[in-house]
Design an enzyme around this catalytic site. Structure first.
Site, PDB file in Angstrom:
ATOM      1  N   ASP A 173       5.697 119.767 -13.715  1.00 40.77           N
ATOM      2  CA  ASP A 173       5.925 119.166 -12.397  1.00 40.77           C
ATOM      3  C   ASP A 173       7.321 118.559 -12.460  1.00 40.77           C
ATOM      4  O   ASP A 173       7.566 117.621 -13.213  1.00 40.77           O
ATOM      5  CB  ASP A 173       4.849 118.094 -12.155  1.00 40.77           C
ATOM      6  CG  ASP A 173       5.015 117.372 -10.821  1.00 40.77           C
ATOM      7  OD1 ASP A 173       6.127 117.407 -10.249  1.00 40.77           O
ATOM      8  OD2 ASP A 173       4.031 116.750 -10.384  1.00 40.77           O
ATOM      9  N   LYS A 181      -1.055 114.122 -13.746  1.00 42.82           N
ATOM     10  CA  LYS A 181      -2.127 114.818 -14.458  1.00 42.82           C
ATOM     11  C   LYS A 181      -1.555 116.021 -15.218  1.00 42.82           C
ATOM     12  O   LYS A 181      -0.469 116.506 -14.924  1.00 42.82           O
ATOM     13  CB  LYS A 181      -3.182 115.278 -13.460  1.00 42.82           C
ATOM     14  CG  LYS A 181      -4.519 114.530 -13.469  1.00 42.82           C
ATOM     15  CD  LYS A 181      -4.851 113.681 -14.648  1.00 42.82           C
ATOM     16  CE  LYS A 181      -6.303 113.305 -14.774  1.00 42.82           C
ATOM     17  NZ  LYS A 181      -6.540 112.170 -15.680  1.00 42.82           N
ATOM     18  N   TYR A 240      -0.076 106.453 -17.632  1.00 37.75           N
ATOM     19  CA  TYR A 240      -0.303 107.485 -16.624  1.00 37.75           C
ATOM     20  C   TYR A 240       1.015 107.915 -15.990  1.00 37.75           C
ATOM     21  O   TYR A 240       1.738 107.088 -15.446  1.00 37.75           O
ATOM     22  CB  TYR A 240      -1.257 106.991 -15.531  1.00 37.75           C
ATOM     23  CG  TYR A 240      -1.464 108.034 -14.465  1.00 37.75           C
ATOM     24  CD1 TYR A 240      -2.134 109.215 -14.768  1.00 37.75           C
ATOM     25  CD2 TYR A 240      -0.956 107.875 -13.183  1.00 37.75           C
ATOM     26  CE1 TYR A 240      -2.303 110.203 -13.811  1.00 37.75           C
ATOM     27  CE2 TYR A 240      -1.120 108.860 -12.219  1.00 37.75           C
ATOM     28  CZ  TYR A 240      -1.794 110.021 -12.541  1.00 37.75           C
ATOM     29  OH  TYR A 240      -1.947 111.007 -11.602  1.00 37.75           O
TER      30      TYR A 240
END
Ligand code: 13P
Ligand code: 13P
Ligand code: MG
Ligand code: MG
Length: 366
Positions: free
Chosen positions: A11, A231, A228
């Site tokens: 990403d 994902k 985090y």
């Protein structure tokens, strides 16, 4: 002829938010890979996307984990990040967790699935890609593809797969691996792969020949970054036909949209919805999680395709079921089991909340 099929993804910036990839980034990626094909480093390549994840599919003869191929992928992601930066896309360079390339993209953020094969007279391959979910999401479909007799009738009626398949399972938190033989060890196998946040099917092998049948990306972004950052959005390569499952047996598991980790802020359970490539645009509560399947026939390493396998009408019902399941999960709002269990949140978003409340928790004395 030995061929390596490498799928490397990252990403590098979302359009709009985390919902989609910008066409200018895909075009840039193709521009970066074209010279490598002209020079002969790559036999062929195909650039695609799954939601906000940029997918580089490459064939070559350098073998797995090759520095030149990994550097090509890394440099491509860096160049595409620059395009994303100019457009002020969301989460620019999200999955590029290292400042500079150092030999192999593993551990640097991108997801990787690679297999070196001797190309068969006909070599159909299906490449699965998912958005808004975790590495480990392939455990259940891979089990159905290679071990569930109610899915893969070939195990019952085709002599060339009667010997079964072997599953290489990784414990990503302890850095350990183990191989289970199906069918005789399926009870033990399921104890582990039924817990996909820790145990992941890395590869599947045809037992009689030792041939690689499937390989998945098992990179866990939160474990690499220590927090985090988005994902994993994993990929998985599956070989089909002959001594492997038929294409229809490979795709059949996705008629049942089961719950996976991911969705909004990577902190929820939601149904994995099978979609056409152009429908990998997770918009509802940043989801629900999506899976696409891109099919090719290999011809001396050339990628003949792609075919958009899950665009088929026979997956319409699974999409409807996934939307119904999404409604039911959303009823729960911030409650489990929609929200991930605490032990998963503790690796990602819980620590900041807990730190803020340090000292406010008191012992229960009565
Ligand atoms: P065809 O007869 O269309 O080649 O299909 C053969 C098959 O085994 C399908 O699973
Ligand atoms: P991605 O991992 O696809 O970037 O999604 C991140 C997220 O937090 C969505 O809500
Ligand atoms: Mg994103
Ligand atoms: Mg994504």
């Amino acid at each position: 002829m030995k061929i390596t099929l490498s799928v490397i993804k990252a990403d590098i910036g979302g359009y709009v938010g985390h919902s989609e990839s910008h066409p200018a980034c895909l075009a840039k990626a193709a521009d970066c890979l074209a010279p490598a094909k002209e020079k002969g480093l790559l036999i062929d390549y195909h650039v695609t996307k799954c939601g906000d994840d940029l997918q580089l599919i490459m064939t070559h003869q350098q073998g797995e984990g090759d520095e030149k191929i990994h550097k090509l992928a890394w440099d491509t992601f860096v160049e595409c990040t620059e395009v994303a930066r100019k457009l002020k896309l969301y989460g620019v360079g999200q999955d590029l967790l290292a400042d500079a390339f150092s030999g192999n993209v593993k551990g640097m953020g991108p997801g990787v699935a690679e297999m070196e094969i001797s190309e068969r007279p006909s070599e159909p391959v299906i490449i699965f890609m998912a958005d808004k979910t975790s590495a480990g999401a392939w455990n259940l479909p891979l089990y159905k593809m290679f071990a569930d007799l109610f899915n893969i009738i070939g195990l019952v009626i085709a002599q060339n797969m009667h010997g079964g398949f072997a599953f290489e399972v990784h414990n990503v938190k302890e850095h350990q691996k183990i191989v289970f033989n199906a069918p005789e060890e399926i009870y033990d196998l399921l104890v582990f792969i039924g817990a996909p946040s820790r145990y992941m099917v890395k590869a599947v092998y045809h037992r009689e020949t030792g041939e690689i049948a499937a390989v998945s990306s098992t990179q866990k972004l939160a474990l690499i970054a220590g927090r985090y950052v988005g994902k994993d959005d994993p990929v998985c390569i599956v070989r089909a036909q002959g001594q492997f499952p038929a294409v229809g047996e490979v795709l059949e598991p996705f008629t049942q949209p089961v719950l996976v980790e991911g969705w909004m802020r990577g902190s929820h359970h939601g149904p994995l919805m099978p979609v056409a490539i152009e429908d990998s645009t997770p918009a509802r509560f940043d989801g629900p999680p999506r899976v696409i399947a891109v099919g090719f026939q290999l011809a001396e390493g050339k990628l003949i395709g792609p075919r958009d396998m899950l665009a088929d009408k026979s997956f319409d019902k699974a999409r409807r079921l996934a939307n119904d399941l999404a409604d039911i999960m959303r009823y729960h709002g911030p409650f489990e089991p929609h929200r991930l269990p605490l032990e998963e949140m503790e690796y990602t978003t819980m620590p900041q909340v807990q730190e803020k409340l340090t000292g406010r928790f008191e012992p229960i004395t009565d």
